[in-house]
Design an enzyme around this catalytic site. Structure first.
Site, PDB file in Angstrom:
ATOM      1  N   LYS A  64     -17.572  12.983 -46.390  1.00  0.00           N
ATOM      2  CA  LYS A  64     -16.810  12.071 -46.808  1.00  0.00           C
ATOM      3  C   LYS A  64     -16.976  10.783 -46.187  1.00  0.00           C
ATOM      4  O   LYS A  64     -16.936   9.684 -47.115  1.00  0.00           O
ATOM      5  CB  LYS A  64     -15.249  12.196 -46.904  1.00  0.00           C
ATOM      6  CG  LYS A  64     -14.769  13.565 -47.476  1.00  0.00           C
ATOM      7  CD  LYS A  64     -13.345  13.750 -47.581  1.00  0.00           C
ATOM      8  CE  LYS A  64     -12.955  14.728 -48.474  1.00  0.00           C
ATOM      9  NZ  LYS A  64     -11.381  15.033 -48.446  1.00  0.00           N
ATOM     10  N   ASN A  85     -14.610  10.525 -51.815  1.00  0.00           N
ATOM     11  CA  ASN A  85     -14.383  11.758 -52.054  1.00  0.00           C
ATOM     12  C   ASN A  85     -14.796  12.004 -53.560  1.00  0.00           C
ATOM     13  O   ASN A  85     -14.876  12.949 -54.100  1.00  0.00           O
ATOM     14  CB  ASN A  85     -13.002  12.482 -51.790  1.00  0.00           C
ATOM     15  CG  ASN A  85     -12.006  12.050 -52.744  1.00  0.00           C
ATOM     16  OD1 ASN A  85     -11.806  10.903 -53.066  1.00  0.00           O
ATOM     17  ND2 ASN A  85     -11.264  13.165 -53.406  1.00  0.00           N
ATOM     18  N   ASP A 100      -8.383  11.092 -52.905  1.00  0.00           N
ATOM     19  CA  ASP A 100      -7.536  11.872 -52.119  1.00  0.00           C
ATOM     20  C   ASP A 100      -6.317  11.066 -51.755  1.00  0.00           C
ATOM     21  O   ASP A 100      -5.187  11.379 -51.803  1.00  0.00           O
ATOM     22  CB  ASP A 100      -8.185  12.217 -50.698  1.00  0.00           C
ATOM     23  CG  ASP A 100      -9.040  13.192 -50.846  1.00  0.00           C
ATOM     24  OD1 ASP A 100      -8.999  14.354 -51.812  1.00  0.00           O
ATOM     25  OD2 ASP A 100     -10.109  13.398 -49.969  1.00  0.00           O
ATOM     26  N   ALA A 122      -8.580  13.306 -37.915  1.00  0.00           N
ATOM     27  CA  ALA A 122      -9.165  12.036 -38.133  1.00  0.00           C
ATOM     28  C   ALA A 122     -10.468  12.096 -38.729  1.00  0.00           C
ATOM     29  O   ALA A 122     -11.278  10.889 -38.327  1.00  0.00           O
ATOM     30  CB  ALA A 122      -9.550  11.600 -36.276  1.00  0.00           C
ATOM     31  N   GLY A 124     -12.341  12.113 -42.970  1.00  0.00           N
ATOM     32  CA  GLY A 124     -12.215  11.610 -44.316  1.00  0.00           C
ATOM     33  C   GLY A 124     -10.994  11.769 -44.889  1.00  0.00           C
ATOM     34  O   GLY A 124     -10.337  10.726 -45.401  1.00  0.00           O
ATOM     35  N   PHE A 203      -3.445  19.858 -47.063  1.00  0.00           N
ATOM     36  CA  PHE A 203      -4.427  19.430 -47.637  1.00  0.00           C
ATOM     37  C   PHE A 203      -5.583  20.854 -47.928  1.00  0.00           C
ATOM     38  O   PHE A 203      -6.158  21.098 -48.688  1.00  0.00           O
ATOM     39  CB  PHE A 203      -5.714  18.554 -46.956  1.00  0.00           C
ATOM     40  CG  PHE A 203      -5.655  17.081 -47.269  1.00  0.00           C
ATOM     41  CD1 PHE A 203      -6.467  16.569 -48.116  1.00  0.00           C
ATOM     42  CD2 PHE A 203      -4.755  16.421 -46.502  1.00  0.00           C
ATOM     43  CE1 PHE A 203      -6.489  15.170 -48.545  1.00  0.00           C
ATOM     44  CE2 PHE A 203      -4.525  15.030 -47.116  1.00  0.00           C
ATOM     45  CZ  PHE A 203      -5.556  14.355 -47.912  1.00  0.00           C
TER      46      PHE A 203
END
Length: 262
Positions: A64, A85, A100, A122, A124, A203
């Site tokens: 990403k 993304n 996202d 930490a 994408g 996620f």
């Protein structure tokens, strides 16, 4: 028209092909969507192939951030986030977007306004979540990552860029927040304290959207936005960018759940 999702170990594991194929069929669009495993050293090669053969593609772990250098332009949000993304290919030019961030903001933004937010990760996805929290008007944001240096660098970058209170905390450190967002691939461990939280955002959706953290949230009565919800919303926004359509999210979600055997 051809579309794809690229990343590491996505073939057979990503629900995106099933989701977008079902959506295209419902919309009456003749298009093919595939999953392609692309090693980091072949990312530039794929970009050249996509430029000539694809209408668009999605990007997942671990590309990403790296993919940005191969694109011709970025949306304002993607540039601010530093990660992409979703890529639109138009007239052989590739433009990067970040759906996202759109998904996190749309599904969790109301909870983050004036709230303390903890972001796990930490990379994408964490960058997108951080941007969404800032856009929503979070009061304070904490960033926590297994590699402390990456959390510190990300917090510093966004703190300086947006002039907001953003603090990196150690992976072993404990902090209570109103909203907790897991932007790591960790699915089999409880990695944050959800006591007192109003919302948990996940996620991860594979191998199951019912991760240990989702189970912990449900045990504590914390509202959950799971990985399927995020996948569908970011995917719907991607189709809007690629094709100018408003897809049926129910069709997309049904396809994802069927892919996962749920």
């Amino acid at each position: 028209m051809y579309f794809a999702v690229i990343g590491a170990h996505v073939r057979g594991k990503s629900a995106s092909p099933a989701m977008h194929t079902a959506s295209f069929k419902a919309l009456g669009i003749n298009a093919v969507y595939i999953a392609v495993d692309v090693p980091k050293e072949e990312l530039g090669c794929f970009a050249q192939i996509a430029r000539l053969n694809f209408r668009g593609f999605n990007v997942t772990i671990p590309h990403k951030e790296e993919v940005v250098k191969f694109l011709d332009a970025l949306s304002a949000e993607a540039r601010a986030i530093g990660a992409v993304n979703t890529v639109l290919v138009e007239r052989n030019l590739m433009v990067g977007y970040n759906t996202d961030a759109h998904a996190v903001y749309k599904l969790a933004g109301g909870h983050m306004e004036g709230a303390e937010v903890l972001i796990l990760g930490a990379g994408g996805a964490a960058r997108a979540a951080l941007f969404a929290a800032i856009k929503a008007g979070a009061k304070k944001i904490y960033v926590k990552n297994r590699t402390a240096e990456r959390a510190e660098a990300l917090a510093r970058e966004f703190r300086e860029k947006f002039e907001r209170p953003i603090e990196a905390i150690p992976w072993s450190g404990a902090v209570k927040a109103d909203v907790v967002i897991n932007a790591t691939p960790i699915h089999d461990a409880v990695i944050a304290d959800l006591t007192g939280a109003s919302l948990y955002v996940e996620f991860v959706y594979t191998p199951t959207p019912r991760t240990k953290m989702v189970e912990e949230a449900e045990r504590l009565g914390v509202k959950v936005v799971d990985g399927v919800d995020l996948l569908v919303e970011q995917g719907a926004q991607a189709e809007k960018i690629w094709l100018g359509v408003e897809p049926d999210r129910a069709v997309m979600k049904k396809a994802v759940l069927e892919f996962l055997g749920l």
